[in-house]
Write a protein that holds these residues in place. Structure first.
Motif, mmCIF file in Angstrom:
data_model
loop_
_atom_site.group_PDB
_atom_site.id
_atom_site.type_symbol
_atom_site.label_atom_id
_atom_site.label_comp_id
_atom_site.label_asym_id
_atom_site.label_seq_id
_atom_site.Cartn_x
_atom_site.Cartn_y
_atom_site.Cartn_z
ATOM 1 N N SER A 32 -3.739 -5.780 3.299
ATOM 2 C CA SER A 32 -4.139 -6.047 4.726
ATOM 3 C C SER A 32 -4.268 -4.928 5.659
ATOM 4 C CB SER A 32 -2.824 -7.039 5.469
ATOM 5 O OG SER A 32 -2.652 -7.940 4.551
ATOM 6 N N ASP A 51 -5.056 -9.384 -5.091
ATOM 7 C CA ASP A 51 -3.644 -9.332 -4.885
ATOM 8 C C ASP A 51 -3.128 -10.333 -5.870
ATOM 9 O OD1 ASP A 51 -1.271 -9.056 -3.907
ATOM 10 O OD2 ASP A 51 -1.646 -9.521 -1.739
ATOM 11 N N TYR A 69 4.870 -5.256 11.456
ATOM 12 C CA TYR A 69 4.376 -6.708 11.824
ATOM 13 C C TYR A 69 4.643 -6.970 13.130
ATOM 14 C CZ TYR A 69 2.889 -7.944 7.040
ATOM 15 O OH TYR A 69 2.250 -7.856 6.017
ATOM 16 N N LEU A 97 -7.685 -3.381 5.394
ATOM 17 C CA LEU A 97 -8.490 -4.429 5.948
ATOM 18 C C LEU A 97 -8.415 -4.361 7.272
ATOM 19 C CD1 LEU A 97 -8.490 -7.503 3.593
ATOM 20 C CD2 LEU A 97 -10.421 -5.745 3.883
ATOM 21 N N LEU A 125 -5.972 -5.523 9.124
ATOM 22 C CA LEU A 125 -5.430 -6.858 9.565
ATOM 23 C C LEU A 125 -4.261 -6.787 10.076
ATOM 24 C CD1 LEU A 125 -6.771 -8.988 6.799
ATOM 25 C CD2 LEU A 125 -7.298 -9.469 8.937
ATOM 26 N N ALA A 126 -3.569 -5.655 9.745
ATOM 27 C CA ALA A 126 -2.018 -5.404 10.391
ATOM 28 C C ALA A 126 -2.201 -4.329 11.145
ATOM 29 C CB ALA A 126 -1.213 -5.046 9.151
ATOM 30 N N PRO A 174 -7.366 -12.692 -2.122
ATOM 31 C CA PRO A 174 -6.187 -12.700 -1.678
ATOM 32 C C PRO A 174 -5.081 -13.475 -2.598
ATOM 33 C CG PRO A 174 -7.761 -13.612 0.053
ATOM 34 C CD PRO A 174 -8.409 -13.578 -1.456
ATOM 35 N N ARG A 178 -14.862 -3.960 7.307
ATOM 36 C CA ARG A 178 -14.714 -5.009 6.261
ATOM 37 C C ARG A 178 -15.739 -5.433 5.530
ATOM 38 N NH1 ARG A 178 -11.176 -8.614 10.674
ATOM 39 N NH2 ARG A 178 -9.433 -7.198 10.597
ATOM 40 N N SER A 190 1.009 -6.731 -0.482
ATOM 41 C CA SER A 190 0.129 -7.570 0.254
ATOM 42 C C SER A 190 -0.230 -6.883 1.653
ATOM 43 C CB SER A 190 0.559 -8.858 0.216
ATOM 44 O OG SER A 190 0.720 -9.336 -0.771
ATOM 45 N N THR A 191 1.012 -6.428 2.067
ATOM 46 C CA THR A 191 0.940 -5.730 3.832
ATOM 47 C C THR A 191 -0.219 -4.222 3.404
ATOM 48 O OG1 THR A 191 3.264 -6.095 3.803
ATOM 49 C CG2 THR A 191 2.295 -4.344 5.233
#
Ligand code: ATP
Ligand code: MG
Length: 229
Positions: free
Chosen positions: A54, A169, A18, A57, A59-60, A89, A82, A50-51
């Protein structure tokens, strides 16, 4: 424009953090998912389920390689990447706008189609309770809806967008047993042939999955049967 066609996913050496200086939540994990398979994603609270979703996608912040049907995530635009995914989510934030706009952001479907899909996921009677129905304006992240209903809204949007890969999720945390039945039926019908990754704490909601990923520490193990878990 038929990518992805199979929904086959290859993940190689994926590391997710993160912050630059922070610890790796997931460290050098590799796995593959056959196109059209349902995969159960397991792991304790805080393990990184969840990580991972993400990261898929983009997103992280990640290192490593992910490809879908042989197309690397570094070779297509974020938008194209995407578009391959439908996402439900864990905690849903609904965009300010009408039900119609949240179901169909690009205005591609008729009311008839929107109501058909709303009914399929069990949202028809919910939307009908609001004045203006499909034109009712949702605000503040959709606070007039329960989290379970927001998840169903995401599911309906994913059906309409014809996503090849569906990420879910922890739907069982917010959905009652009857609504979970509706979800199960929807996965069978609207998403038959699609690749599905379903994150859960418990094995029971994953009985219909064909393979399993378990996050432990910051690494990942793959299993091809529920007995081996
Ligand atoms: P749960 O089952 O409770 O949903 P999870 O398996 O989905 O848990 P994650 O939410 O992916 O776990 O969290 C994994 C780790 O990453 C945790 O240690 C968490 O504190 C950390 N983490 C998650 N989101 C962030 C963030 N936005 N910034 C910093 N750390 C985060
Ligand atoms: Mg989570």
């Amino acid at each position: 424009d038929c990518w992805p066609n199979q929904g086959h996913m290859e993940v190689q050496g994926l590391t997710v953090k993160y912050t630059e200086a922070g610890r790796s939540v997931l460290s050098d994990i590799s796995f593959s998912v056959e196109g059209g398979q349902s995969v159960g994603l397991l792991g304790r609270t805080g393990s990184g389920k969840s990580t991972l979703l993400s990261a898929l996608l983009r997103l992280a912040s990640t290192d490593g390689e992910i490809s879908i049907d042989g197309v690397s995530w570094s070779s297509v635009s974020l938008h194209t990447w995407r578009k391959a995914f439908g996402v439900v989510p864990q905690r849903v934030f609904i965009l300010t706008g009408t039900f119609r706009m949240n179901l169909d952001p690009h205005g591609r479907y008729s009311d008839e189609e929107l109501w058909r899909v709303a009914e399929e996921v069990g949202l028809k009677s919910v939307i009908e309770q609001f004045p203006d129905k499909l034109d009712f304006q949702l605000e503040d992240g959709g606070n007039v809806l329960s989290n379970g209903h927001k998840q169903l809204l995401c599911l309906a949007r994913s059906i309409l967008s014809k996503a090849r890969i569906l990420l879910l999720d922890e739907p069982s945390a917010y959905l009652d047993p009857i609504t979970l039945q509706v979800l199960r039926k929807t996965l069978k019908h609207a998403f038959s042939g699609c690749t599905v990754i379903l994150s859960e704490h418990r094995v029971e909601p994953l009985l219909e999955c064909q393979s399993f990923l378990m996050i432990e520490g910051s690494s990942m193990k793959s299993y091809d049967s529920i007995q081996k878990l």
